[in-house]
Motif scaffolding. Structure first.
Motif, PDB file in Angstrom:
ATOM      1  N   ALA A 170      34.214  31.634  43.613  1.00  0.00           N
ATOM      2  CA  ALA A 170      33.766  30.473  44.383  1.00  0.00           C
ATOM      3  C   ALA A 170      33.309  29.324  43.500  1.00  0.00           C
ATOM      4  O   ALA A 170      33.630  28.161  43.763  1.00  0.00           O
ATOM      5  N   LEU A 171      32.568  29.623  42.447  1.00  0.00           N
ATOM      6  CA  LEU A 171      32.005  28.576  41.596  1.00  0.00           C
ATOM      7  C   LEU A 171      32.860  28.305  40.356  1.00  0.00           C
ATOM      8  O   LEU A 171      32.393  27.702  39.392  1.00  0.00           O
ATOM      9  N   LYS A 172      34.103  28.782  40.396  1.00  0.00           N
ATOM     10  CA  LYS A 172      35.072  28.561  39.316  1.00  0.00           C
ATOM     11  C   LYS A 172      34.541  29.031  37.955  1.00  0.00           C
ATOM     12  O   LYS A 172      34.383  28.242  37.011  1.00  0.00           O
ATOM     13  N   PRO A 173      34.271  30.315  37.849  1.00  0.00           N
ATOM     14  CA  PRO A 173      33.733  30.854  36.597  1.00  0.00           C
ATOM     15  C   PRO A 173      34.781  30.861  35.496  1.00  0.00           C
ATOM     16  O   PRO A 173      35.980  30.667  35.749  1.00  0.00           O
ATOM     17  N   LYS A 174      34.334  31.135  34.287  1.00  0.00           N
ATOM     18  CA  LYS A 174      35.245  31.236  33.152  1.00  0.00           C
ATOM     19  C   LYS A 174      35.553  32.677  32.785  1.00  0.00           C
ATOM     20  O   LYS A 174      36.546  32.944  32.111  1.00  0.00           O
ATOM     21  N   ILE A 175      34.678  33.605  33.213  1.00  0.00           N
ATOM     22  CA  ILE A 175      34.901  35.015  32.920  1.00  0.00           C
ATOM     23  C   ILE A 175      34.418  35.854  34.098  1.00  0.00           C
ATOM     24  O   ILE A 175      33.386  35.557  34.712  1.00  0.00           O
ATOM     25  N   ILE A 176      35.186  36.884  34.427  1.00  0.00           N
ATOM     26  CA  ILE A 176      34.825  37.806  35.500  1.00  0.00           C
ATOM     27  C   ILE A 176      34.940  39.230  34.971  1.00  0.00           C
ATOM     28  O   ILE A 176      35.946  39.599  34.364  1.00  0.00           O
ATOM     29  N   VAL A 177      33.903  40.020  35.213  1.00  0.00           N
ATOM     30  CA  VAL A 177      33.939  41.446  34.903  1.00  0.00           C
ATOM     31  C   VAL A 177      34.382  42.188  36.163  1.00  0.00           C
ATOM     32  O   VAL A 177      33.735  42.076  37.208  1.00  0.00           O
ATOM     33  N   CYS A 178      35.493  42.893  36.071  1.00  0.00           N
ATOM     34  CA  CYS A 178      35.996  43.694  37.197  1.00  0.00           C
ATOM     35  C   CYS A 178      35.571  45.134  36.945  1.00  0.00           C
ATOM     36  O   CYS A 178      36.220  45.850  36.178  1.00  0.00           O
ATOM     37  N   ASP A 179      34.478  45.533  37.576  1.00  0.00           N
ATOM     38  CA  ASP A 179      33.881  46.845  37.314  1.00  0.00           C
ATOM     39  C   ASP A 179      34.477  47.891  38.250  1.00  0.00           C
ATOM     40  O   ASP A 179      33.995  48.077  39.360  1.00  0.00           O
ATOM     41  N   GLU A 180      35.538  48.567  37.794  1.00  0.00           N
ATOM     42  CA  GLU A 180      36.245  49.555  38.612  1.00  0.00           C
ATOM     43  C   GLU A 180      36.663  48.925  39.940  1.00  0.00           C
ATOM     44  O   GLU A 180      36.552  49.545  41.010  1.00  0.00           O
ATOM     45  N   ALA A 181      37.175  47.708  39.874  1.00  0.00           N
ATOM     46  CA  ALA A 181      37.421  46.920  41.083  1.00  0.00           C
ATOM     47  C   ALA A 181      38.488  47.494  42.000  1.00  0.00           C
ATOM     48  O   ALA A 181      38.541  47.136  43.185  1.00  0.00           O
ATOM     49  N   VAL A 182      39.367  48.364  41.492  1.00  0.00           N
ATOM     50  CA  VAL A 182      40.419  48.926  42.343  1.00  0.00           C
ATOM     51  C   VAL A 182      40.332  50.451  42.440  1.00  0.00           C
ATOM     52  O   VAL A 182      41.167  51.075  43.094  1.00  0.00           O
ATOM     53  N   SER A 183      39.341  51.042  41.817  1.00  0.00           N
ATOM     54  CA  SER A 183      39.274  52.508  41.722  1.00  0.00           C
ATOM     55  C   SER A 183      39.122  53.195  43.070  1.00  0.00           C
ATOM     56  O   SER A 183      39.580  54.320  43.258  1.00  0.00           O
ATOM     57  N   ALA A 184      38.447  52.536  44.023  1.00  0.00           N
ATOM     58  CA  ALA A 184      38.182  53.165  45.318  1.00  0.00           C
ATOM     59  C   ALA A 184      39.254  52.851  46.358  1.00  0.00           C
ATOM     60  O   ALA A 184      39.118  53.236  47.515  1.00  0.00           O
ATOM     61  N   LEU A 185      40.325  52.178  45.952  1.00  0.00           N
ATOM     62  CA  LEU A 185      41.346  51.722  46.899  1.00  0.00           C
ATOM     63  C   LEU A 185      42.591  52.601  46.846  1.00  0.00           C
ATOM     64  O   LEU A 185      42.870  53.250  45.834  1.00  0.00           O
ATOM     65  N   ASP A 186      43.347  52.613  47.949  1.00  0.00           N
ATOM     66  CA  ASP A 186      44.625  53.311  47.964  1.00  0.00           C
ATOM     67  C   ASP A 186      45.558  52.704  46.929  1.00  0.00           C
ATOM     68  O   ASP A 186      45.442  51.514  46.590  1.00  0.00           O
ATOM     69  N   VAL A 187      46.521  53.492  46.461  1.00  0.00           N
ATOM     70  CA  VAL A 187      47.422  53.041  45.398  1.00  0.00           C
ATOM     71  C   VAL A 187      48.160  51.775  45.795  1.00  0.00           C
ATOM     72  O   VAL A 187      48.298  50.834  44.999  1.00  0.00           O
ATOM     73  N   SER A 188      48.661  51.705  47.027  1.00  0.00           N
ATOM     74  CA  SER A 188      49.408  50.525  47.460  1.00  0.00           C
ATOM     75  C   SER A 188      48.529  49.286  47.492  1.00  0.00           C
ATOM     76  O   SER A 188      48.971  48.178  47.167  1.00  0.00           O
ATOM     77  N   VAL A 189      47.262  49.474  47.879  1.00  0.00           N
ATOM     78  CA  VAL A 189      46.325  48.355  47.923  1.00  0.00           C
ATOM     79  C   VAL A 189      45.914  47.953  46.508  1.00  0.00           C
ATOM     80  O   VAL A 189      45.715  46.767  46.220  1.00  0.00           O
ATOM     81  N   GLN A 190      45.806  48.927  45.616  1.00  0.00           N
ATOM     82  CA  GLN A 190      45.470  48.629  44.221  1.00  0.00           C
ATOM     83  C   GLN A 190      46.430  47.606  43.634  1.00  0.00           C
ATOM     84  O   GLN A 190      46.006  46.643  42.988  1.00  0.00           O
ATOM     85  N   SER A 191      47.718  47.828  43.845  1.00  0.00           N
ATOM     86  CA  SER A 191      48.716  46.921  43.261  1.00  0.00           C
ATOM     87  C   SER A 191      48.578  45.516  43.835  1.00  0.00           C
ATOM     88  O   SER A 191      48.750  44.524  43.115  1.00  0.00           O
ATOM     89  N   GLN A 192      48.234  45.420  45.111  1.00  0.00           N
ATOM     90  CA  GLN A 192      48.050  44.099  45.721  1.00  0.00           C
ATOM     91  C   GLN A 192      46.859  43.375  45.100  1.00  0.00           C
ATOM     92  O   GLN A 192      46.940  42.176  44.802  1.00  0.00           O
ATOM     93  N   ILE A 193      45.773  44.097  44.895  1.00  0.00           N
ATOM     94  CA  ILE A 193      44.566  43.486  44.329  1.00  0.00           C
ATOM     95  C   ILE A 193      44.800  43.097  42.871  1.00  0.00           C
ATOM     96  O   ILE A 193      44.384  42.022  42.421  1.00  0.00           O
ATOM     97  N   VAL A 194      45.486  43.957  42.126  1.00  0.00           N
ATOM     98  CA  VAL A 194      45.790  43.646  40.728  1.00  0.00           C
ATOM     99  C   VAL A 194      46.655  42.388  40.640  1.00  0.00           C
ATOM    100  O   VAL A 194      46.401  41.494  39.812  1.00  0.00           O
TER     101      VAL A 194
END
Length: 325
Positions: A170-194
């Protein structure tokens, strides 16, 4: 060459536990001397087994945890000792996406209210402008504008993660830490988020630290990969080199466990013996020595340092690895 947006030097995070009238205080050595540079527009994958310190690194470099020692630099500025108040303005530049979006989204507020909060905290825009920005962000991450009037529990896990991503950018950051951001998602959804993260990275020139234990996902998204074991980095290099020619025995074991999609080809699996030692009592010498089939006396006595294996940034911390071997 891309500029370095964030650097950490010999970062340590030791958590004190216990200690009282009749007991001595003990420490969990969650992060024990990590140094990294993250460049503008690149993705650094941070991998390793559960409990190796990956998430603690991510949260400490954002100063969600105050580091025990070491240095943190953002765009060349030392931010290690900044107070909470001094960090407030810098929060716009550094964001995090959590593993479980439901825990990071206030269930009592609408999505619109949750996403407008960063603008309100920093005094940006009028209520009408914030509503427009929220709707634009929702569309950008693949959700309808009407999602702003609904509550987090009305969405699927993948949709909630999209909301978390929208809030992070939202605030246009320069760096984002993705902390296991897709680990809890189904495989098909993981690819969409990635793929969404990759699109946003290209559009906004974001630097990403992608923390995960699934090496196949990390390979797809990362430019460079750092492998952690018991609070230390044991190998780092560009993704292609590290997957093609892993040098550290731990990295080799992790990569051997990646399933091969071709049923006619089977990886030669390296089975590690034993369990990860306790971070409260790490072994002498190389932390990996108790599980390494190649360990020698020097491995059990002397802790190896990261050494350069080539001039392309490939490094490993292993007594048995030599440059260009």
């Amino acid at each position: 060459m891309s500029e370095v947006v964030l650097s950490i030097r010999d970062l340590k995070q030791h958590f004190a536990i216990g200690g009282g009238l009749f007991s001595k205080k003990k420490y969990v050595y969650a992060v024990d001397g990590v140094s990294l540079d993250i460049k503008t527009g690149e993705t650094l994958g941070l991998v390793g087994e559960s409990g190796c310190g990956k998430s603690t690194v991510g949260r400490t470099l954002l100063k969600l945890y105050e580091p025990t020692s070491g240095k943190i630099f953002f765009e060349g500025r030392d931010i290690t000792d900044l107070s909470v108040k001094e960090m407030a303005n810098l929060r716009k530049e550094m964001q995090i996406i959590f593993q479980d979006p439901m825990e990071s989204l206030n269930s009592r507020h609408t999505v619109g209210g949750i996403m407008a909060e960063p603008f309100e905290i920093h005094g940006i825009g009028t209520p009408e402008e914030r509503r427009v920005w929220v709707e634009e962000l929702l569309v950008k991450v693949g959700l309808p504008k009407t999602a702003a009037d609904r509550y987090p529990h009305e969405f699927s896990g993948g949709q909630r993660q999209r909301i978390g991503i929208a809030r992070a950018i939202a605030l246009k950051p320069k760096i984002i830490v993705c902390d296991e951001a897709v680990s809890a998602l189904d495989v098909s959804v993981q690819s969409q988020i990635v793929n969404l993260l990759l699109d946003l990275q290209q559009e906004m020139n974001l630097a990403l630290i992608f923390i995960a234990h699934d090496l196949s996902v990390v390979k797809h998204i990362s430019d460079r990969i750092a492998v952690m074991y018991l609070g230390k980095i044991v190998e780092i290099g560009d993704a292609e080199t590290l997957y093609r020619t892993p040098k550290h025995p731990y990295t080799q074991a992790l990569i051997s466990a990646i399933p091969n999609p071709d049923p006619r080809k089977r990886n030669k699996r390296i089975i590690l013996k034993g369990d990860v030692p306790s971070p409260m009592d790490p072994p002498d010498g190389c932390h990996f020595n108790a599980r390494c089939m190649h360990a020698t006396d020097i491995c059990r006595q002397t802790r190896p340092e990261l050494i350069a294996l080539d001039n392309q940034g490939h490094q490993a911390a292993c007594h048995l690895v030599q440059p260009d071997d």
